[in-house]
Design an enzyme around this catalytic site. Structure first.
Site, PDB file in Angstrom:
ATOM      1  N   GLN A   1      36.888  45.076  46.560  1.00 37.49           N
ATOM      2  CA  GLN A   1      37.986  44.404  47.153  1.00 37.49           C
ATOM      3  C   GLN A   1      37.609  43.480  48.312  1.00 37.49           C
ATOM      4  O   GLN A   1      37.862  43.689  49.423  1.00 37.49           O
ATOM      5  CB  GLN A   1      39.207  45.337  47.837  1.00 37.49           C
ATOM      6  CG  GLN A   1      39.878  46.560  46.822  1.00 37.49           C
ATOM      7  CD  GLN A   1      40.881  47.040  47.500  1.00 37.49           C
ATOM      8  OE1 GLN A   1      41.867  46.599  48.110  1.00 37.49           O
ATOM      9  NE2 GLN A   1      40.716  48.438  47.378  1.00 37.49           N
TER      10      GLN A   1
ATOM     11  N   LYS B   1      32.413  37.531  27.896  1.00 35.47           N
ATOM     12  CA  LYS B   1      33.620  38.390  27.580  1.00 35.47           C
ATOM     13  C   LYS B   1      34.959  37.771  28.199  1.00 35.47           C
ATOM     14  O   LYS B   1      34.726  37.176  29.188  1.00 35.47           O
ATOM     15  CB  LYS B   1      33.750  39.940  28.225  1.00 35.47           C
ATOM     16  CG  LYS B   1      33.575  40.250  29.324  1.00 35.47           C
ATOM     17  CD  LYS B   1      33.508  41.515  29.974  1.00 35.47           C
ATOM     18  CE  LYS B   1      33.704  41.816  31.341  1.00 35.47           C
ATOM     19  NZ  LYS B   1      32.661  41.287  32.247  1.00 35.47           N
TER      20      LYS B   1
ATOM     21  N   GLY C   1      34.610  51.291  29.759  1.00 36.27           N
ATOM     22  CA  GLY C   1      35.424  50.422  28.741  1.00 36.27           C
ATOM     23  C   GLY C   1      34.194  49.251  28.505  1.00 36.27           C
ATOM     24  O   GLY C   1      34.102  48.818  27.223  1.00 36.27           O
TER      25      GLY C   1
END
Length: 311
Positions: free
Chosen positions: A94, A191, A224
Site C-alpha cells: 500500500q 500478464k 496464483g
C-alpha cells in the site's frame, strides 16, 4: 550492542544472534486477557545500541503493535540508539493511492515507527524502493540477491539457466540477479490482471525453450500468479521452472496451490517465520537470511558501510 526480538520470527532472531555471537536480549512480550500487548525489558539497556528484530507479517497488526511498544519501552529505558530490524515490512504493497479515497498505509506505518522512537530502520527487499523515502530517519534496504545467488550456483548448471521476471515491474530485480549469475539471459512474463487477486498470463518475452527457468520476485502471497506463470513458461518448452522469492507470505491455500502446481520448487527466505504447512510441503524450501542481516547489523553497530555488502 544488544539484540531483542518480538514474537513474529524468533527463530530468525536466534539465528542472527548466533551469527553475531551475542545472546538474544531478555524481554517479555505478552498479552493481557483482552489482548493488549505488554512489554517488559528484563535487562539494562541504558546507553546501549539496541536492535529489535520483528517482521510485520501475519498477524500484521499484532506484530506491528509489538514492534511499536518494544521501541517505546527501549526509548523510555534510555537506549542510546534504537534500530528497528524489519525483515518483512508489512503494508509495503500500500505504497500509493491506487484509486480515490484510499490511504497510503506504508507511509502511515513509517510515521508510527518513527514517532514511537526508532532512530533507524533496517529492512529486506522492500516491495517498493520509494518506501525508504517515507521514513524521516536513516533506512537501509537490504537485498536478498546475494543469498539467492549462492543457492542457485550450488544447485544449477548456469549454462542452462534463464532468469524470468513474473511481470514488467520486476525486471530490475531479475536483471540484478541475472548479472550476478554471469549475465544469464532474461525473460519476462507479460500478464493481464483482470481483477484483484487473479491474473491471466498472456505471453512470454524471451527464449525459454529447453532451459531451467528461475522466476524471481519479492513476495508470493496467494501463489496464483506464480503458478500461472510457471504453466505459461512450461508451455513455451522450458525444461523446468523454479521460483526464488524473498518473502513467503503464502496466505490462504497458497501452500496447497504451490504443492499441486508444476513448479519444480519454490525457494523462499526466512524473513517470515515459515508455518508448519510450508515446512511440510514437498516442493517448498526455506533458506536463511541470518548471515546477511547479521552482517548488516554488525556493520551498523560499527558505523561501517552496509551498501558495500552488495558490491
Amino acid at each position: 550492542m544488544k539484540v531483542f526480538s518480538g514474537n513474529s520470527n524468533r527463530q530468525l532472531a536466534e539465528a542472527i544472534c548466533a551469527y553475531l555471537k551475542v545472546p538474544l536480549g531478555k524481554a517479555s512480550v505478552r498479552r493481557f486477557a483482552d489482548q493488549e500487548i505488554f512489554v517488559e525489558i528484563q535487562e539494562n539497556v541504558r546507553g546501549e545500541d539496541v536492535f529489535i528484530i520483528q517482521s510485520t507479517s501475519y498477524p500484521a497488526n499484532d506484530n506491528l503493535m509489538e514492534l511499536l511498544v518494544m521501541i517505546d519501552a527501549m526509548r523510555r529505558s534510555s537506549a542510546k540508539r534504537i534500530t528497528a530490524v524489519i525483515p518483512y515490512f508489512g503494508y509495503a504493497r500500500q505504497d500509493r493511492r491506487a484509486s480515490g479515497r484510499t490511504p497510503i498505509s506504508a507511509k502511515l506505518v513509517a510515521n508510527l515507527i518513527t514517532h514511537a522512537g526508532a532512530h533507524r530502520v533496517l529492512t529486506l527487499d522492500l516491495h517498493a524502493g520509494q518506501i525508504q523515502g517515507f521514513f524521516d530517519i536513516p533506512t537501509d534496504n537490504l537485498f536478498a540477491v546475494p543469498v539467492l545467488t549462492r543457492d542457485i550456483k550450488a544447485t544449477y548448471d548456469l549454462n542452462n539457466v534463464v532468469v524470468v521476471s513474473p511481470d514488467v515491474g520486476g525486471v530490475v530485480r531479475a536483471r540484478a540477479l541475472a548479472k550476478r549469475l554471469d549475465d544469464r539471459n532474461l525473460a519476462i512474463v507479460d500478464k493481464r490482471r483482470e481483477r484483484a487477486g487473479e491474473s491471466e498470463v498472456m505471453n512470454i518475452v524471451g527464449d525459454v525453450e529447453g532451459k531451467d527457468c528461475l522466476l524471481i520476485d519479492d513476495i508470493v502471497d496467494s501463489g496464483g500468479t506464480l503458478c500461472n506463470a510457471a504453466d505459461a513458461i512450461l508451455a513455451q518448452g522450458a525444461k523446468s521452472v523454479t521460483a526464488y522469492i524473498t518473502h513467503g507470505v503464502l496466505s490462504g491455500g497458497a501452500v496447497n496451490r504451490v504443492s499441486s502446481s508444476k513448479l519444480r520448487e519454490l525457494v523462499i527466505t526466512d524473513s517470515i517465520q515459515p508455518s508448519q504447512a510450508v515446512l511440510s510441503a514437498h516442493n517448498v524450501r526455506v533458506i536463511s537470511t541470518a548471515p546477511l542481516i547479521g552482517e548488516a547489523i554488525n556493520r551498523t553497530a560499527l558505523e561501517e558501510s552496509v551498501s558495500s555488502l552488495f558490491d
